[in-house]
Design an enzyme around this catalytic site. Sequence first.
Site, short mmCIF file in Angstrom:
data_model
loop_
_atom_site.label_atom_id
_atom_site.label_comp_id
_atom_site.label_asym_id
_atom_site.label_seq_id
_atom_site.Cartn_x
_atom_site.Cartn_y
_atom_site.Cartn_z
N CYS A 6 0.91 -1.14 -0.32
CA CYS A 6 -0.05 -0.24 0.10
C CYS A 6 1.05 1.40 0.54
O CYS A 6 1.67 1.28 0.43
CB CYS A 6 -0.71 -0.22 1.20
SG CYS A 6 -1.83 1.22 1.45
N PRO A 7 0.74 2.08 -0.51
CA PRO A 7 -0.21 2.79 -2.06
C PRO A 7 -0.28 1.93 -3.16
O PRO A 7 -0.89 2.90 -3.96
CB PRO A 7 -0.54 4.33 -1.44
CG PRO A 7 0.17 4.23 -1.04
CD PRO A 7 1.16 3.13 -0.63
#
Length: 191
Positions: free
Chosen positions: A17-18
């Site tokens: 993430c992201p």
Amino acid sequence: MTAIESNVQLDTKGLACPMPIVRTKKIMKDLEAGHVLEIEATDKGSTADMKAWAESTGHQYLGTIEEGSVLKHYIRKSTSEEIGVVSFPNVATNAQLEQNLQSAAPSVVLDVREAAEYAFNHIPHALSVPLGDLEEWIKELNQDDIIYVICRTGSRSDMAAQKLAARGFTNVWNVVPGMSEWSGQTEGLNE
């Protein structure tokens, strides 16, 4: 394992993430409306992230399949259908269709969503014929049957009902609001 049809695949395996969302945003920008994107990821948090991102941007999160350590997320790019106008005169509500399905009245439920949408969640025994394939399937349908046409929101099914009526089908019903608010029995990969 059921194979899900997608138009484009994106490999985000090994990214945290992201980055899976960043890469998904970039691909979705150029994806044709109504097409399905398959995102392969290994980040366990990507399931919640993909669902939340799709919903916040108006795209349709179809579901996730886990294959070993790989998560395959499926998102359908939003189309003008999401805000379409229903104009076919014969409209049945979800509740009316559900009531008909519980009775002995013979009818056909024609699901005109894309194959990936159908695979994740559909009404039992519904016939899957994506709207783009309807013309070649019309000859397989019986003009004397009661046909309930369903999609996600009632817009694609509206177009399909109009096509059927133009070809001589007289007992066709567009189901509104469709699978987006269906509360009856379903089957599919999300079960």
